[in-house]
Each structure stands twice: as structure tokens, then as C-alpha cells.
Design a protein around this motif. Structure first.
Motif, PDB file in Angstrom:
ATOM      1  N   ARG A 165       0.885  -1.166   0.000  1.00  0.00           N
ATOM      2  CA  ARG A 165       0.000   0.000   0.000  1.00  0.00           C
ATOM      3  C   ARG A 165       0.923   1.216   0.000  1.00  0.00           C
TER       4      ARG A 165
ATOM      5  N   GLN B 199      -3.820  -7.652  -2.913  1.00  0.00           N
ATOM      6  CA  GLN B 199      -4.145  -6.358  -3.505  1.00  0.00           C
ATOM      7  C   GLN B 199      -3.040  -5.334  -3.251  1.00  0.00           C
TER       8      GLN B 199
ATOM      9  N   VAL C 169      -2.176  -1.346  -3.490  1.00  0.00           N
ATOM     10  CA  VAL C 169      -2.945  -0.100  -3.445  1.00  0.00           C
ATOM     11  C   VAL C 169      -1.995   1.074  -3.634  1.00  0.00           C
TER      12      VAL C 169
ATOM     13  N   THR D 279     -10.726   2.391  -8.992  1.00  0.00           N
ATOM     14  CA  THR D 279     -10.282   3.710  -8.534  1.00  0.00           C
ATOM     15  C   THR D 279     -11.399   4.347  -7.735  1.00  0.00           C
TER      16      THR D 279
ATOM     17  N   VAL E   5      -7.580   6.522  -4.710  1.00  0.00           N
ATOM     18  CA  VAL E   5      -7.115   5.231  -4.203  1.00  0.00           C
ATOM     19  C   VAL E   5      -7.322   4.192  -5.304  1.00  0.00           C
TER      20      VAL E   5
ATOM     21  N   THR F 180      -6.765   0.383  -6.563  1.00  0.00           N
ATOM     22  CA  THR F 180      -6.563  -0.952  -6.016  1.00  0.00           C
ATOM     23  C   THR F 180      -6.466  -1.957  -7.149  1.00  0.00           C
TER      24      THR F 180
END
Length: 454
Positions: A167, A191, A193, A217, A225, A227
Motif C-alpha cells: 500500500r 491487492q 494499493v 479507482t 485510491v 486498487t
């Protein structure tokens, strides 16, 4: 020396009206991504309209080195037989990305989560640019990097053997950084990010979705953000590359400042994350219109018509617009020099780490041509002299930077005395037909400065 050979000075002098149709080459950003995502997909990706500038050719060569089969069939028509996500082979040679910061940073991201090792280099300009903005986030996946002091090329990247998803909040607005992280996330489980406080060009997100990646998005209080779900099977696509708005900026701006001009620039990509220059020019009073607006391949496009505009006024460009026009500030500075009043460009510190320090390069060249400039680390201010009012008469240093070279050649079309650039060689990296296209419209370029009439 030029980026690809001996320095090649070129002189531009005041031209008559520019008229006709300017057939701009394909979009450079989309061309790079078409090759890389095609190489990471399964099957054969077919691309038409690919930009055949040196930057993109270097990316094509790199994809071959990583194991993809990349073939040119005719002008702009290419195919890529991909190796799939995680399928890159270890190259048996150093990857030379020439002048392309986009190419090297995206490729570093694409290989960072595959357990292979690759060494990257470039020309003198690229080897002086910082790579930490990409090597820092890819290290979070488990990749390691070994380069010169200051995180500069040549650099060896050792891909992660057991990548983990990350992330990551981008510390600066940069589509290159965002895209590198997303490409690295393709071969990481779970995932990945990316959070960006300011929106940057979204070609990677659009194209990843087109190739079959699961990507979303969301606009939140902390920014956009994005992903990405890792380890998809990307499916080969057929891509028609729209024409490059960053290249279109040069004939557009030239037509606006050369008396009597009327130029049509068809089929230009108007992705809202790329079209900030055109919005800014219209804010300044430019006679710039969009015709035949449409969607092609999920990207908005239109035909642009630019006519001479002798009443443009200096403005303060909203700093939040910078990510959508960061490559166009050099040519905007040329327009600003031919406008009435002062144009203020803030939030542009990213220009300091492009192919050259573009704030300094434009400031020094415009000053040498008689324009009053103010600058600080994040700002460029141009005090306009009105239509055709720039004295000119200088030789401007390009610093191996294609956009600096093209900007000063456009400036010379309106100045009282000719303007020479010390090296036009780098133009081939992004816009190989620039000189032919502009002279066909009516520009006056000469490789022999001594014979150019004042």
C-alpha cells in the motif's frame, strides 16, 4: 554530443503563416504501455499507430530482451507475443533505455516482482536522473536495487523471489511512479494499493483494465485510491494508439503565436489527465477549438483547430492543473512570452527532474532571447512581450532534452532575430517527424546558422 550522436545545431526564424493539417505521431505514454502490457499478456497483442520515436523503440528492444516476441509489420503496426504475468526471462545484456525516463521506470516496475536480475542504463541525460522515486516503492515488494550515488543509473535491479503486495502513497504527483508500482503489483499476491493526492495521467489504469486486470479507482478524502488485484492473466488486446497531445502541443502553440496561422491537428487524445495545456491556452484567450469529439478505444479524442491569437493574456495557471500538463510547461512558457502581461506557473518543481532541469533551461534560454523571467524551486514566471515582441537572436542550450529543443524552435518562428538550439538531435526520442511536419506547415528551419537571414 547529442543523445544519439554528434550535436546538431538548428536555427529557426520568423515564419509566414502556418497552414495545413498536422498528422501527429502516436501517443508516447500509450505506446510504452502497449508494449509492456502486451509483453505481460497471454497471446498476440496488435498495435496500430505506435509512436516510432527512439524512446519507444528502446522499450520495444527491452521487451525482446525480457523474452517477448516483438515485431514491426509496417509503419506504426506492431505485434507483441507476450510471456504472461511473471513470465519475464532474465536478460542476457544490459537494458539501454536511451533518453526515456518513462521507459526505464515502468520497466523496472514490471520486472521488480519476478525473480530475475536486470541492469539498466541510458544516455547522459537519463543517467543523471533520480531513480529512487521508483526503487524505493519497489523495494517494499522485496526487490533490491544497486546503482550509482544518488540512486542513478547504471543500476541493477534484483526482482523479488517472494513478492508481497504493498500500500503506497506517492510522495509527488507522478504517473511514472504510480504506474511502476501498479506494474510491480501485477505479480504480487493479494491487492496492491496506490494512493495519489493529485490525479495524474490514468493511461495505466485504463489499459490494465482493458487487458483484463481487476483494478478500481475510488476518490476519497486522502486522494485517488487505486486498487489492483495481483496475479491476473492478462489477455492480449488490439490497440489503436491515439495521437499524442504532448507532441500536438508544438504545432498548436506555434499556430497560436505565428501571425495568420490556421492549423488542423486531427485525432488528438484528450484524456482529461493530459489536456491541461489546452484548457490553459483557452483561458489565455487562444482561438483553439475542438471538432468531431468522440471516443476511440476508451480514450476521448477530437480534432483540434488552432488559429493565430494576437490577444492572449498572461494568467496564473492553477497549480493543481500541473499533473495534467507537466510536459507542456516549456512550450507554454514560449506562448507566455508572446502574450500580454505575466504568466505565473506554480507547483512545477517536477520540471526540475525531467530530461533536464526544465525550469532552468527555459528561464536561461528565454532570458537570452530578451524575456524577463522569475523563478524559484517550484515556480516559473514569464513576463510577456506581446505578439511577436520577443527579440530572439540567441543560441539556446537544450541539455539533451527534446521538449526544450522543440520549444525554442517554435519560439524562433516569432522572434525578431532567429533562434538557434545547440542540439536538435534529442527530438527524435519523442517526435521524429517534428522538423518535416513543421516545415510542411510553413516553419523556416536551417542547419546552417550563418546563412539564416536575420
Amino acid at each position: 554530443m547529442s543523445a544519439h550522436g554528434p550535436a546538431r545545431p538548428l536555427t529557426s526564424r520568423r515564419a509566414g503563416p502556418l497552414t495545413g493539417t498536422a498528422a501527429i505521431p502516436g501517443d508516447k505514454s500509450i505506446s510504452h504501455r502497449s508494449l509492456i502490457l502486451g509483453a505481460l499478456s497471454v497471446g498476440e497483442t496488435r498495435v496500430t499507430g505506435l509512436l516510432e520515436g527512439q524512446d519507444v523503440l528502446d522499450t520495444a528492444s527491452a521487451m525482446r530482451a525480457f523474452g517477448a516476441e516483438v515485431t514491426r509489420h509496417s509503419e506504426g503496426a506492431w505485434s507483441i507475443h507476450g510471456v504472461g504475468v511473471g513470465g519475464f526471462a532474465e536478460p542476457d545484456r544490459v537494458i539501454d533505455c536511451g533518453n526515456s525516463g518513462t521507459g526505464v521506470r515502468l520497466i523496472m516496475g514490471a520486472m521488480a516482482t519476478t525473480p530475475i536480475t536486470a541492469t539498466f542504463t541510458g544516455d547522459a541525460s537519463l543517467n543523471g536522473r533520480p531513480m529512487g522515486r521508483v526503487t524505493d516503492p519497489i523495494s517494499l515488494f522485496g526487490a533490491a536495487s544497486y546503482g550509482r550515488k544518488g540512486g542513478r543509473l547504471p543500476m541493477t535491479i534484483v526482482g523479488a523471489a517472494q513478492p508481497v503486495p504493498v500500500r503506497y502513497a506517492t510522495p509527488m504527483p507522478s504517473a511514472q511512479v504510480k504506474s511502476a508500482v501498479l506494474l510491480a503489483g501485477l505479480n504480487a499476491p493479494g491487492q496492491t494499493v496506490v494512493i495519489e493526492a493529485e490525479a495524474t495521467r490514468d493511461h495505466s489504469e485504463r489499459m490494465l483494465a482493458g487487458f483484463g486486470a481487476e483494478i478500481t479507482t475510488e476518490v476519497t478524502p486522502e486522494g485517488r485510491v487505486i486498487t489492483l488485484t495481483g496475479q491476473p492473466e492478462l489477455v492480449a488486446q488490439t490497440i489503436a494508439v491515439p495521437r499524442d497531445p504532448s507532441s500536438a502541443a508544438f504545432p498548436v502553440c506555434a499556430a497560436l503565436i505565428v501571425e495568420g496561422s490556421d492549423v488542423l491537428i486531427p485525432n488528438i487524445g484528450l484524456n482529461p489527465t493530459r489536456a491541461g495545456l489546452f484548457t490553459t491556452l483557452r483561458d489565455m484567450g487562444a482561438d483553439l477549438t475542438y471538432e468531431n469529439e468522440r471516443l476511440e478505444g476508451g480514450e476521448p479524442v477530437a480534432d483540434l483547430r488552432a488559429r493565430f491569437s494576437d490577444n492572449m493574456q498572461g494568467i496564473e495557471v492553477p497549480p493543481e492543473r500541473a499533473p495534467s500538463m507537466i510536459d507542456e510547461y516549456p512550450i507554454l512558457a514560449v506562448v507566455a512570452a508572446n502574450a500580454t502581461g505575466t504568466t505565473v506557473m506554480r507547483g512545477v518543481k517536477e520540471l526540475r527532474v525531467k530530461e533536464s532541469d526544465r525550469i532552468d533551461a527555459m528561464a536561461r534560454g528565454l532570458e537570452a532571447c530578451g524575456v524577463r523571467i522569475e523563478e524559484d524551486e517550484d515556480t516559473l514566471i514569464v513576463h510577456g512581450l506581446g505578439s511577436g515582441g520577443v527579440p530572439g537572436g540567441a543560441t539556446c542550450a537544450t541539455h539533451l532534452d527534446h521538449r526544450i529543443a522543440m520549444s525554442f524552435l517554435v519560439l524562433g518562428m516569432t522572434t525578431v532575430q532567429p533562434v538557434t538550439v545547440d542540439d536538435a538531435g534529442a527530438i527524435t526520442t519523442s517526435f521524429p517527424i517534428f522538423e518535416t511536419l513543421m516545415t510542411d506547415l510553413g516553419a523556416q528551419f536551417s542547419a546552417d546558422a550563418d546563412r539564416v537571414p536575420a
